[in-house]
Design an enzyme around this catalytic site. Structure first.
Site, short mmCIF file in Angstrom:
data_model
loop_
_atom_site.label_atom_id
_atom_site.label_comp_id
_atom_site.label_asym_id
_atom_site.label_seq_id
_atom_site.Cartn_x
_atom_site.Cartn_y
_atom_site.Cartn_z
N HIS A 178 34.32 9.04 -18.54
CA HIS A 178 34.65 10.49 -18.07
C HIS A 178 36.04 10.73 -17.61
O HIS A 178 36.58 11.73 -17.52
CB HIS A 178 33.79 10.49 -16.55
N GLU A 216 41.92 5.43 -4.86
CA GLU A 216 40.72 6.13 -4.13
C GLU A 216 40.77 5.87 -2.58
O GLU A 216 40.97 4.94 -2.02
CB GLU A 216 39.29 5.67 -4.71
N ASP A 235 35.21 -2.55 -13.14
CA ASP A 235 34.62 -1.05 -12.73
C ASP A 235 35.70 0.01 -13.41
O ASP A 235 35.35 1.12 -13.68
CB ASP A 235 34.32 -0.88 -11.51
N HIS A 240 38.45 3.04 -17.27
CA HIS A 240 39.43 4.17 -17.16
C HIS A 240 40.80 4.00 -17.56
O HIS A 240 41.57 4.82 -18.05
CB HIS A 240 38.98 4.62 -15.96
C1 BG6 Z 1 33.36 5.42 -11.72
C2 BG6 Z 1 33.53 3.93 -11.08
O1 BG6 Z 1 33.40 5.05 -12.98
O2 BG6 Z 1 34.65 6.21 -11.43
C3 BG6 Z 1 33.54 4.51 -9.43
O3 BG6 Z 1 32.43 3.26 -11.32
C4 BG6 Z 1 34.78 5.21 -9.12
O4 BG6 Z 1 33.72 3.09 -8.87
C5 BG6 Z 1 35.04 6.49 -10.12
O5 BG6 Z 1 34.79 5.74 -7.85
C6 BG6 Z 1 36.06 7.37 -9.92
O6 BG6 Z 1 35.73 8.60 -10.64
P1 BG6 Z 1 36.77 9.96 -10.15
O7 BG6 Z 1 36.49 10.75 -11.37
O8 BG6 Z 1 36.28 10.33 -8.81
O9 BG6 Z 1 38.13 9.58 -10.06
#
Ligand code: BG6
Length: 483
Positions: A178, A216, A235, A240
């Site tokens: 994502h 985060e 993770d 990402h």
């Molecule tokens: C997810 C992880 O893919 O991305 C999570 O599994 C993480 O642990 C999340 O919190 C973070 O996504 P975003 O869009 O909130 O930065």
């Protein structure tokens, strides 16, 4: 500025795991917003498929509640909720058995685009893929959408890819990361390849180093059992942060098309060098004041899993030789803040010797919150008194320069689901990219497992473990503040 909405073709979207967390929090609220924006046609249909015994009406009611809870629904949108729910249907299904499949087959319209979202555990991907073909639900034009984790190492990811490849062509498989759907991440490509300014400087001659931060404030939430067997490397970094690194480091693709872009990303992953043990810091949060510790959160008093990770990556190719990419991510840190900072080299020679030290130019691309970009440049401090230099940001916070267009931008899931329907794979990971990423992370993880590495403790609400600063100190550099 007015945003242009182009409706997609009519579709049937089947969500396996249609009553699950992801479907209720992200997928369906996202689709609802696309519906309100006029992008989802009235004859499109969404079919939830799950184990629970529910009528279509009960499913619609459940999803209506979820959208009100998680969808940030505005007053105007609320009026459209019933019209959206009317496009939903439900099938009770056993993904490991045959129950429910005939019913599903009778509902899916073959003359429309059909997409199948596997919002279920990866261990079920192969079962669903097989049955979609067995029950002749899938057509050569069907798409399947899968979510991470794509395995937990190279071997398991190869098995997973093979189980999908046995049933579908690579061109039908949409692996969601994502982060690739985030507005600013795509902007990274626009900035690099849409301007003449940056590309000539985008190399080891002018760039000192790069910092990629995804900080985060949240902890592991209700996902302790999954997270504790995963940790920040599996993770966040393997997917990402790796994707962000690829977009910064890749060579200009010849065209903005799926394989041209993904070929270039793959070359970057394959050029990643080894990371030495002293170039990595793993951390685990401990409670501050009355906050819970990581071990309490995951209910594992002996856990050595990292909730924080920073490391120094090297890309061994002509463009990036000698330019470190510092990656950093962690949970329960002091701020939610994700950015990519391109730190340029110092001037070769300053003519303003008595006017203050010239600072590095920094291009900071902010992913969240306050999406936008800043470019720190040196200017003369206004006023009399001779030449005094200061550094100020050229500030392009999107909500300020773009107004409503920035506010109304679809979130990552919305955009990516629409891309699935359009049949555009540019922002999805190809199987070979995922495997190459595991090829890089496996030896790193194996090394710390072999030496029973113990993560450094950091306090909830801090910037991470102190050792993270040592990693930078050794190189005469500093982390940017997490703000
Ligand atoms: C997810 C992880 O893919 O991305 C999570 O599994 C993480 O642990 C999340 O919190 C973070 O996504 P975003 O869009 O909130 O930065």
């Amino acid at each position: 500025m007015v945003s242009r909405i182009i409706p997609v073709d009519p579709f049937d979207l089947i969500i396996f795991g249609g009553t699950g967390d992801l479907a209720r929090r992200k997928i369906l609220p996202g689709l609802f917003r696309r519906f309100c924006a006029g992008q989802m046609p009235n004859n499109a249909r969404i079919i939830g498929a799950a184990r629970s015994t529910l009528s279509a009406e009960q499913y619609k009611a459940q999803i209506g509640t979820a959208i009100s809870e998680f969808g940030n629904v505005t007053g105007n949108q609320a009026k459209q909720l019933n019209a959206f729910l009317a496009q939903l249907d439900y099938v009770k299904i056993d993904v490991k058995g045959e129950d429910g499949w005939r019913n599903l087959a009778s509902k899916v319209r073959k003359n429309f685009v059909n997409a199948h979202y596997f919002s279920v555990a990866p261990s079920l991907f192969g079962d669903i893929a097989k049955r979609l073909n067995h029950w002749q639900i899938a057509t050569p034009d069907s798409r399947i959408v899968v979510e991470k984790p794509f395995g937990r190492d190279l071997e398991s990811s190869q098995k997973l890819n093979a189980s999908l490849a046995a049933q579908f062509d690579e061109g039908q498989i949409y692996r969601i990361d994502h982060y690739l759907g985030k507005e600013t991440v795509q902007n990274l490509m626009a900035v690099r390849f849409g301007n003449v300014l940056f590309e000539p400087l985008w190399n080891a001659q002018y760039i000192d180093h790069i910092q990629i931060t995804v900080a985060e404030t949240v902890g592991v939430g209700g996902r302790g059992a999954y997270y504790d067997t995963s940790g920040a490397m599996r993770d966040m970094v393997q997917n990402h942060l790796m994707q962000l690194l690829c977009l910064i480091a890749m060579e200009p693709p010849a065209r903005f098309d799926p394989d041209a872009v993904r070929d270039e990303k793959l070359k970057v992953i394959r050029a990643l060098g080894d990371v030495k043990p002293h170039e990595i810091v793993r951390g685990q949060y401990d409670g501050a004041l009355d906050a819970q510790s990581y071990r309490q959160d995951v209910e594992n008093p002996r856990s050595f899993t990292e909730s924080y990770l920073c490391l120094k990556a090297h890309i061994e190719n002509w463009r990036w030789s000698g330019v470190p990419f510092y990656l950093r991510t962690g949970k329960k840190l002091k701020e939610r803040s994700s950015e990519i900072a391109i730190v340029f080299k110092k001037l070769p020679h300053s003519i303003f010797k008595d006017s203050g030290e010239a600072k590095n130019n920094v291009l900071a691309i902010r992913l969240q919150p306050n999406e936008g970009m800043t470019m720190d440049v040196t200017i003369k401090e206004p006023g009399p008194g001779g030449m005094r230099l200061i550094q100020l940001p050229l500030d392009m916070t999107f909500s300020e320069v773009l107004g409503d267009t920035a506010h109304d931008a679809p979130d990552a899931y919305e955009r990516l689901i629409m891309d699935v329907i359009r049949g555009n794979q540019t922002l999805f990971m190809r199987g070979d990219e995922v495997e190459a990423a595991w090829t890089w992370t496996d030896p790193i993880i194996n090394a710390w497992e072999a030496r029973n590495d113990v993560p450094k403790i950091y306090e909830t609400g801090s910037s991470g473990p102190d050792d993270a600063n040592l990693l930078m100190d050794r190189d005469g550099r500093q982390w940017r503040d997490i703000t």
